[in-house]
Design an enzyme around this catalytic site. Structure first.
Site: not given
Ligand code: GRF
Length: 198
Positions: A73, A100, A115, A117, A149, A153, A181-182
């Site tokens: 790692r 990780i 990040n 999540h 951190t 998560d 939404q992301e």
């Molecule tokens: C997303 O749902 C993100 O929140 C999570 O992994 C997924 C990644 O999707 N951490 P992508 O590779 O951006 O399509």
């Protein structure tokens, strides 16, 4: 120029959303920012070809290549840091990066590492977030952008997007609604951080 490095492991749809928004909103001109590299820990990540098609340079630091090291790692993270630091990044964006990270890596990018999540943190850290939200009977789900951190998560929450959970939802249909939404939220947060002194 504020350099941005994006780390991926898979399809890279969040990475593409950030790159496309940067182009559409002319971040280079307006925010003095440049997405200089996409780095994957998996050579087979579909996001690598996607990044190339968007005109972004890619690199691979394959975590499997470090398996025989006494401290795999730490060795992987050191190689990853060396690859990232060639770009002197202002911001390192984890976008579906499924590793990780060691405390040394996190400390090295202190304040510059974010990040996304796929849950409303602090609920459902870790994996299978959509399955677990459905099992728990949640009426709302979503995603969180947070600073990274040493605790997985956790870290300061920068933004959250909320979606309703429908009675007909499967983990896949919920994931799709959250991911849409992301793609809106993550580029917004990156732009906001670029406007600030991080
Ligand atoms: C997303 O749902 C993100 O929140 C999570 O992994 C997924 C990644 O999707 N951490 P992508 O590779 O951006 O399509």
């Amino acid at each position: 120029m504020k350099n941005i490095v994006i780390l991926i492991s898979g399809s890279g749809s969040n990475m593409a959303a950030i790159v496309q928004t940067a182009k559409a909103e002319q971040w280079a001109k307006r925010l003095g920012a440049h997405i200089c590299a996409v780095i994957s820990n998996r050579p087979d990540a579909a996001g690598l070809a996607l990044a190339q098609s968007l005109g972004i340079a890619t690199s691979v630091v394959d975590h499997a290549a470090f398996a025989a090291e006494p401290q795999p790692r730490e060795a992987f993270d050191a190689a990853l840091m060396a690859t990232i630091d060639r770009h002197q990044p202002h911001l390192v964006v984890l976008a579906g990066f499924m590793r990780i990270l060691t405390p040394g890596f996190v400390a090295h990018y202190n304040g510059r590492l974010i990040n996304i999540h796929p849950s409303l943190l602090p609920a459902f850290t870790g994996l299978r977030t959509h399955e677990r939200a459905l099992e728990a009977g949640c009426k709302f789900a979503g995603a969180t952008v947070h600073r990274v951190t040493q605790v997985l998560d956790h870290g300061e929450i920068l933004a959250q997007a909320v979606v309703p959970v429908l009675a007909s939802d499967t983990a896949d249909s919920l994931a799709e609604r959250v991911l849409a939404q992301e793609h809106v939220m993550y580029p917004r947060v990156v732009a906001q951080l670029l406007r600030q002194t991080i």
